[in-house]
Motif scaffolding. Structure first.
Motif, mmCIF file in Angstrom:
data_model
loop_
_atom_site.group_PDB
_atom_site.id
_atom_site.type_symbol
_atom_site.label_atom_id
_atom_site.label_comp_id
_atom_site.label_asym_id
_atom_site.label_seq_id
_atom_site.Cartn_x
_atom_site.Cartn_y
_atom_site.Cartn_z
ATOM 1 N N TYR B 176 0.825 -1.202 0.000
ATOM 2 C CA TYR B 176 0.000 0.000 0.000
ATOM 3 C C TYR B 176 0.857 1.248 0.000
ATOM 4 C CZ TYR B 176 -3.399 -3.445 1.366
ATOM 5 O OH TYR B 176 -4.185 -4.562 1.403
ATOM 6 N N PHE B 187 -0.621 10.001 12.501
ATOM 7 C CA PHE B 187 -1.411 11.178 12.167
ATOM 8 C C PHE B 187 -1.853 11.121 10.704
ATOM 9 C CE2 PHE B 187 -1.720 15.570 10.703
ATOM 10 C CZ PHE B 187 -2.605 16.083 11.636
ATOM 11 N N THR B 192 -5.991 10.636 6.537
ATOM 12 C CA THR B 192 -6.406 10.164 5.215
ATOM 13 C C THR B 192 -7.369 8.993 5.309
ATOM 14 O OG1 THR B 192 -4.410 8.811 5.183
ATOM 15 C CG2 THR B 192 -4.306 10.907 4.033
ATOM 16 N N GLY B 193 -7.682 8.587 6.527
ATOM 17 C CA GLY B 193 -8.676 7.540 6.711
ATOM 18 C C GLY B 193 -8.181 6.146 6.368
ATOM 19 N N LYS B 194 -6.878 5.936 6.358
ATOM 20 C CA LYS B 194 -6.370 4.596 6.059
ATOM 21 C C LYS B 194 -6.204 3.824 7.372
ATOM 22 C CE LYS B 194 -4.473 5.839 1.710
ATOM 23 N NZ LYS B 194 -3.419 5.856 0.751
ATOM 24 N N PHE B 195 -7.274 3.233 7.791
ATOM 25 C CA PHE B 195 -7.304 2.690 9.147
ATOM 26 C C PHE B 195 -6.461 1.442 9.307
ATOM 27 C CE2 PHE B 195 -11.289 5.122 8.767
ATOM 28 C CZ PHE B 195 -10.922 6.110 9.657
ATOM 29 N N MET B 196 -6.311 0.675 8.227
ATOM 30 C CA MET B 196 -5.499 -0.518 8.345
ATOM 31 C C MET B 196 -4.047 -0.125 8.628
ATOM 32 S SD MET B 196 -5.407 -3.729 5.841
ATOM 33 C CE MET B 196 -4.243 -3.056 4.728
ATOM 34 N N ILE B 197 -3.599 0.893 7.917
ATOM 35 C CA ILE B 197 -2.238 1.370 8.126
ATOM 36 C C ILE B 197 -2.132 1.962 9.530
ATOM 37 C CG2 ILE B 197 -0.546 3.083 7.384
ATOM 38 C CD1 ILE B 197 -1.562 2.659 4.547
ATOM 39 N N PHE B 198 -3.159 2.688 9.918
ATOM 40 C CA PHE B 198 -3.144 3.293 11.242
ATOM 41 C C PHE B 198 -3.009 2.218 12.314
ATOM 42 C CE2 PHE B 198 -5.178 4.548 15.158
ATOM 43 C CZ PHE B 198 -4.542 5.749 15.414
ATOM 44 N N LYS B 199 -3.795 1.175 12.169
ATOM 45 C CA LYS B 199 -3.775 0.128 13.187
ATOM 46 C C LYS B 199 -2.396 -0.519 13.274
ATOM 47 C CE LYS B 199 -5.796 -4.212 14.581
ATOM 48 N NZ LYS B 199 -6.284 -5.472 14.037
ATOM 49 N N PHE B 202 0.056 1.828 14.769
ATOM 50 C CA PHE B 202 -0.201 1.986 16.205
ATOM 51 C C PHE B 202 0.380 0.810 16.986
ATOM 52 C CE2 PHE B 202 -2.736 1.633 20.049
ATOM 53 C CZ PHE B 202 -2.626 2.925 20.535
ATOM 54 N N SER C 24 -8.004 1.598 17.420
ATOM 55 C CA SER C 24 -7.176 0.405 17.543
ATOM 56 C C SER C 24 -7.956 -0.668 18.297
ATOM 57 C CB SER C 24 -5.898 0.735 18.279
ATOM 58 O OG SER C 24 -6.177 0.894 19.642
ATOM 59 N N GLY C 28 -9.617 -1.748 13.486
ATOM 60 C CA GLY C 28 -10.044 -0.956 12.332
ATOM 61 C C GLY C 28 -9.772 -1.452 10.924
ATOM 62 N N GLY C 29 -9.659 -2.744 10.700
ATOM 63 C CA GLY C 29 -9.346 -3.211 9.349
ATOM 64 C C GLY C 29 -10.517 -3.159 8.385
ATOM 65 N N ASN C 32 -11.269 0.143 4.800
ATOM 66 C CA ASN C 32 -10.179 0.425 3.870
ATOM 67 C C ASN C 32 -10.598 0.154 2.432
ATOM 68 O OD1 ASN C 32 -10.416 -2.205 4.545
ATOM 69 N ND2 ASN C 32 -8.239 -2.667 4.418
ATOM 70 N N ASP C 34 -10.507 2.111 -0.004
ATOM 71 C CA ASP C 34 -9.664 2.743 -1.004
ATOM 72 C C ASP C 34 -8.367 1.973 -1.259
ATOM 73 O OD1 ASP C 34 -9.108 3.288 1.602
ATOM 74 O OD2 ASP C 34 -7.980 5.114 1.128
ATOM 75 N N GLU C 35 -8.076 1.013 -0.393
ATOM 76 C CA GLU C 35 -6.826 0.282 -0.578
ATOM 77 C C GLU C 35 -7.116 -1.015 -1.315
ATOM 78 O OE1 GLU C 35 -6.203 0.016 3.487
ATOM 79 O OE2 GLU C 35 -5.513 2.081 3.704
#
Lengths: 297, 336, 531
Positions: B176, B187, B192-199, B202, C24, C28-29, C32, C34-35
């Motif tokens: 990705y 942040f 950007t709302g990319k929660f998978m990356i955020f998780k 984190f 978390s 949150g998976g 997504n 857009d991916e």
């Protein structure tokens, strides 16, 4: 040192204060326990050559056949990569850490106290200059200056002490300067000035002896931080050299055997933790006991 | 007031100049030959001599210093001796990772350290105080590098619930596009709302975050406690108590307000200590920040890189102290 | 006013943190969309102990970057050290004149650079000329070259000043890469530094976190094609901690790593998911005596100290058996290694005898021994040696220093120099001359001859042997061994050990054959995922 403290004209109230301090100390359990631990550590440091089961293992002796053995009745804390007894080395490390920290603190006192006394007593341009220099040294984030200096001087325990002293003295300069400024206004200094005592004499005979006790308290509070800094420098390879049984160096080496020999890193780490914790708790307690602002509470 | 702030800023600049001068001198006496380093590990004498001229090392000290300062004013920190990249560019790559870590630690220090300090002061010499003191003093007494190793052993090796190191899982970073607005992954991915990356980011943040935050949490708690204790003994607090104001109001409103000054100083100070901890543990956590950068630079005696990190950290540190001082000065109760 | 702003800012920060905690928590998976998912790709993961690459300029790079650049760029030839043969890469064939002064290379046709242009003789000339002009890194390997001529579109000719083995030189893993003149137009490294490349190799740079991670992706137009099994992508990542690297292999997160302590290797031996691959590397370790300083200027003392070194203990407890005691300066497995050279043994009585003969019956002197800080093997060896020397009355002060400080000290003021210095050595191109010339040939000012050893006879033998190596390897080998016989007798160094590199791999990672001529390099094109 102590006789100096009590020889001043302020002896009477000081003695009373001291008694009161002892009373407060007795009342504060955490401080009392930490004092006992500190005294114990000092005792261990002094008698370590006699209580270490394998005194040779703290120096150059190696015993590779017994490498990385887990704790047992023969080796309480297990052995390291060259078969040396970790228990003996941790015990001996107490001596090294306390010694180095003490020397480092004394070195910084030697630089810091006279500068602070001069700045506070003389004032004016000299004060301004000295304080700006301390500002500069204090604007380095902690450890960074020591790292840079140790890198220049080359890695050794001795150079680590010098590096720490160079980055630590400004704290004492600040403290002593504050003391000197208030002492300057006191009767006995005014009197000495009035009879024409030279400025040098005032600084060394009157100012420094009378501001030494808060400085000593501060210095003893700093011991924990200094011990931690020394072990950090050794951990980074900028302090003690093998085969010295310095705690930070032991942890640094143990990283390579981390998955095979948990005991190798855990015991020196606990030793650092207990020592630093005891000094910090004692320092905290002492500050409260001796600080006139909080002591009446 | 304005005059005071102006004076403080001016002083800050003078101090910064001193910091640069000291660091520059230190790096010039490092026992290594930057020219040899620049050319590579197996340089010939001729190559080294050429490099010495290329780098201006044949010039007198004072001219070298002058050139460094004038370059610095143009944002040029020189070239890393190891990678031949501009130090400024490298710092730009590494700073966000460290800032992210430091911000998290500072945040934790504020939201955990301050209440801890307050309760400790309120219940002075009671068991809660003892417990919280033991914790806060313990936190500043732990060798950070050792904590890092053991958290890894427990949470990665034994429990297998947290990653070992790095900022993000490799398969995520390959598959990705990582958002890059501020360079701070948490942040950026949130915005950007990319929660998978955020998780994922984190989870990678937890162990280094805790390790680095321990010291500042303890520090802030300790300092808040002692600042409050001092204030609680001041006459007006004693007075307001004797007027019969509720203890809660006394503590939270009067006392805390007045300890804002010392507390902001402590927070500034704690950032310094957090930075120090990143120097010690970023390598252990494979965290690509300036802490790991400087520890590599120290081992490799890459003096432009050492200077770059030192100047950056000193600027941050000075700026925070300045802000703390200004906050104190803005407080109407403090007369300047 | 300002305080309020500050407070609001703080509130914002706290809110961000709370929100992030909440996300978390709920795993949150889900959000997504857009991916988009891509085709499954095969990825090889190499965990290294240092930065994957620091310097992107293929003419300049002379360190760890060898791992990355050998997958992006190619050389004219490649030396297969396992079978001792030269493999054609960008040159399909080559020849030399009878006097070995003119070498002709026939360039492979139909090769495309990553920027889309074609490989030709002009590109070869441009690349090597640029390397020599910049004169950094390993560029000195081309020292013999007088000029490079383009004969025709696909033929290039190297004219030399003196005979040199150009086939080996053109195979070097540093400073011998060919790149596209269409992309590189200047001698400074800026274009490369901005994260670009223009090689002919099987992989292209996809992305990087400088100093930390490099991701490579396959180059579709690669001249050798993508038939058969290959990896689509390659990740090369710096993981400093040995324990981390081991755990990554054990948990299948990484495919291949190197330089683990032997204790870890031993512990992983029984793990079915892990393959251990041994490589007879060209890397060896020696400690150099300061032959200019008393008492080490006395050959007897040096011999005595060579007898006091615990060779077997070092091989067993430092290397865990992954290595052998050195026999002379040149490592086992490389041509020019002296199979019949004398080896010193651990013999304290002999050492004492020799010391007495030299006038030091009870030792009674101290020596400073420097090694590279952070190197655990060198540190262990130093401590073992210190313990032995104490037994014959010699006090050894051991000091770990960053390599640059150590090197600077050894080149500095003769009074302040070390007495003994430990140094790794490996060749730039596979020839014993790398050891003998750099480490034992007289130098006016020290550079790598850090024992300051000087012997005219040895100098002459080395020079003669080197020139011979261009035409007659067998004769050259004989001369090299002669020089080593003298060196071993005069003992300017303790030949500690030849190292065996231990590769630890996930056992689904197949096709990797370590090549000692390219230290730490994995040619990923040859590797694939298997069962």
């Amino acid at each position: 040192m102590l006789t100096k403290l009590f020889s001043s004209k302020l002896m009477e109230p000081k003695l009373k204060e001291a008694k009161f301090s002892l009373f407060l100390l007795n009342r504060n359990k955490l401080t009392k326990i930490s004092l006992i631990i500190v005294l114990l550590l000092i005792l261990i440091a002094v008698i370590s050559p006699w209580i270490a089961p394998y005194p040779g293992h703290t120096d150059l002796e190696v015993n590779p056949q017994d490498k990385l053995l887990p704790p047992s009745s023969q080796y309480f804390f297990g052995t390291d990569e060259l078969g040396r007894d970790i228990f003996s080395r941790v015990i001996f490390g107490t001596r090294i850490s306390l010694n180095t920290a003490l020397v480092a603190v004394i070195l910084s006192l030697i630089i810091g106290i006279p500068l602070g006394a001069v700045a506070g007593t003389i004032g004016g341009k000299i004060d301004e200059l000295i304080m700006r220099i301390t500002d500069i040294f204090l604007s380095f984030p902690p450890l960074l200056l020591a790292i840079a200096i140790a890198a220049v001087l080359g890695p050794s325990l001795q150079n680590a002490m010098i590096a720490i002293a160079i980055s630590w003295w400004p704290w004492y300069t600040r403290l002593v300067r504050g003391q000197a400024i208030s002492l300057k206004e006191r009767q006995f200094v005014k009197a000495a000035e009035a009879i024409g005592t030279s400025q040098n004499k005032i600084i060394f005979k009157h100012i420094i002896p009378n501001c030494i006790s808060p400085v000593i308290v501060q210095a003893s509070m700093d011991m924990g931080g200094v011990i931690l800094t020394i072990s950090s420098l050794s951990f980074l390879g900028l302090g003690a050299q093998a085969p010295t049984p310095e705690w930070g160096l032991m942890i640094s080496t143990s990283r390579n055997f981390f998955l095979n020999a948990w005991w190798y890193s855990i015991f020196p780490g606990i030793a650092i933790f207990i020592t630093v914790l005891a000094f910090n708790l004692l320092g905290d307690g002492l500050r409260e006991i001796l600080d006139p602002k909080t002591r009446k509470n | 007031m304005k005059k005071y702030i102006l004076r403080r800023i001016l002083l800050g600049i003078i101090v910064l100049f001193g910091v640069i001068a000291i660091t520059f001198t230190i790096t010039r006496v490092i026992p290594s030959d930057p020219a040899a380093k620049w050319v590579g590990p197996r340089a010939t004498h001729e190559q080294i001599q050429e490099a010495r001229i290329e780098l201006g090392l044949d010039q007198p000290y004072i001219i070298q210093f002058g050139k460094y300062i004038s370059d610095l004013l143009h944002g040029d920190l020189g070239y890393s001796l190891r990678s031949h990249q501009p130090v400024a560019t490298e710092l730009k790559n590494y700073i966000p990772a460290t800032v992210e870590l430091v911000l998290l630690a500072t945040l934790l220090a504020i939201i955990l350290g301050i209440p801890l300090g307050i309760y400790s002061a309120k219940y002075k010499n009671r068991w809660l105080d003892h417990l919280s003191r033991l914790f806060s003093v313990g936190a500043v007494s732990l060798p950070t590098f050792w904590v890092a190793l053991f958290l890894q052993l427990i949470f990665f090796s034994k429990l297998e619930i947290l990653p070992l190191g790095g900022r993000i899982s490799t398969n995520i970073s390959i598959m990705y596009e990582l958002p890059n607005i501020t360079g701070m992954l948490l942040f950026d991915s949130l915005v950007t709302g990319k929660f998978m990356i955020f998780k994922d980011a984190f989870l990678h943040m937890i162990l280094p975050g805790i390790t680095v935050a321990l010291y500042p949490i303890g520090l802030v708690a300790r300092m808040t406690r002692s600042a409050l204790l001092e204030i609680l003994n001041e006459e007006y607090i004693v007075a307001s108590r004797s007027y019969g104001l509720p203890e809660k109001t006394v503590l939270w409103i009067y006392a805390l307000k007045n300890s804002l000054g010392p507390t902001s100083t402590v927070v500034a100070l704690s950032v310094g200590y957090t930075l120090m901890n990143t120097f010690l543990v970023e390598a252990i956590f494979s965290w690509p920040g300036i802490g790991r950068y400087i520890s590599d630079a120290v081992i490799g005696l890459d003096y432009p890189a050492i200077m770059g990190v030192t100047i950056f950290s000193a600027v941050v540190y000075l700026a925070l102290n300045l802000i703390a001082d200004i906050i104190i000065a803005l407080d109407p109760r403090v007369r300047v | 006013m300002k305080i309020h702003m500050k407070r609001n800012l703080m509130l914002l920060l706290v809110m961000i943190l709370l929100v992030s905690l909440a996300f978390s928590g709920c795993g949150g998976g889900t959000g997504n969309g857009d991916e988009e998912q891509q085709q499954p790709v095969s990825i090889a993961y190499y965990a290294t102990n240092s930065e994957p690459i620091l310097d992107w300029d293929p003419s300049v790079m002379f360190s760890n970057g060898i791992i990355v650049l050998n997958n992006i760029y190619e050389t004219l030839l490649r030396y297969d050290a396992v079978n001792n043969e030269i493999i054609p890469v960008l040159a399909e064939s080559y020849g030399k004149s009878d006097d070995s002064l003119v070498w002709t290379f026939n360039i492979r046709q139909g090769v495309k650079f990553h920027d889309g242009t074609d490989l030709n003789a002009e590109a070869v000339k441009y690349s090597i000329d640029r390397t020599m002009r910049i004169n950094k890194g390993a560029s000195y390997i081309w020292a013999a070259v007088k000029e490079i001529n383009v004969v025709d579109e696909y033929t290039v000719e190297f004219v030399l000043n003196y005979p040199a083995p150009m086939d080996l030189i053109a195979s070097t893993g540093y400073a011998a890469f060919i790149y596209s003149p269409a992309s590189v137009t200047s001698d400074d490294s800026e274009w490369f530094s901005s994260g670009q490349e223009c090689g002919t190799g099987p992989y292209m740079l996809q992305s990087q976190v400088p100093g930390d991670e490099v991701v490579l992706t396959k180059y579709e137009e690669y001249w050798s094609g993508w038939e058969g099994e290959h990896f689509d992508k390659v990740v090369i990542k710096k993981v400093t901690e040995t324990s981390s690297r081991r755990q990554m292999i054990e948990k299948g997160e990484a495919d291949v790593t190197i330089n683990l302590p032997y204790e870890d290797v031993e512990a992983m031996k029984d793990n079915e998911d892990v393959t251990i691959e041994l490589e007879n590397s060209y890397i060896n370790v020696a400690s150099y005596f300061n032959t200019q300083k008393a008492p080490l200027d006395d050959k007897l003392v040096r011999q005595a100290l060579s007898y006091a070194f615990p060779y077997d203990d070092v091989v067993e407890f430092v290397l865990g058996g992954y290595g052998t005691q050195g026999r002379g300066p040149v490592p086992k497995g490389l041509w020019g290694h002296g199979k019949t050279l004398k080896q010193y043994t651990y013999d304290l009585d002999k050492a004492k005898e020799l010391l007495a003969e030299a006038g030091y019956p009870d030792g009674g002197f101290s020596l400073l021994y420097t090694y590279m800080s952070g190197d655990e093997e060198e540190k262990k060896t130093a401590q073992l040696y210190k313990a032995e020397l104490a037994k014959i009355g010699v006090d050894l002060e051991i000091r770990g220093m960053p390599w640059d400080s150590q090197w600077e000290m050894s080149k500095g003021d003769p009074e302040g120099r070390q007495d003994m210095l430990v140094m790794y050595w490996w060749p730039d191109y596979p020839s014993p001359v790398s050891w003998l010339y750099n480490l034992y040939h007289s130098e006016e000012e020290p550079l790598f001859n850090l024992g300051y050893y000087s012997n005219e006879q040895v100098d002459a033998l080395i020079e003669e042997a080197d020139q011979k190596s261009a035409s007659d390897i067998a004769e050259a080998e004989e001369l090299f061994v002669q020089a080593q016989e003298i060196i071993v007798d005069e003992a300017p160094a303790i030949f500690q050990y030849d190292k065996i590199n231990v590769w630890v791999e996930n056992n689904t990672f197949k096709g990797h054959v370590p090549n000692p001529a390219y230290p730490n390099v994995v040619f990923f094109y040859n590797t694939y995922r298997g069962e």
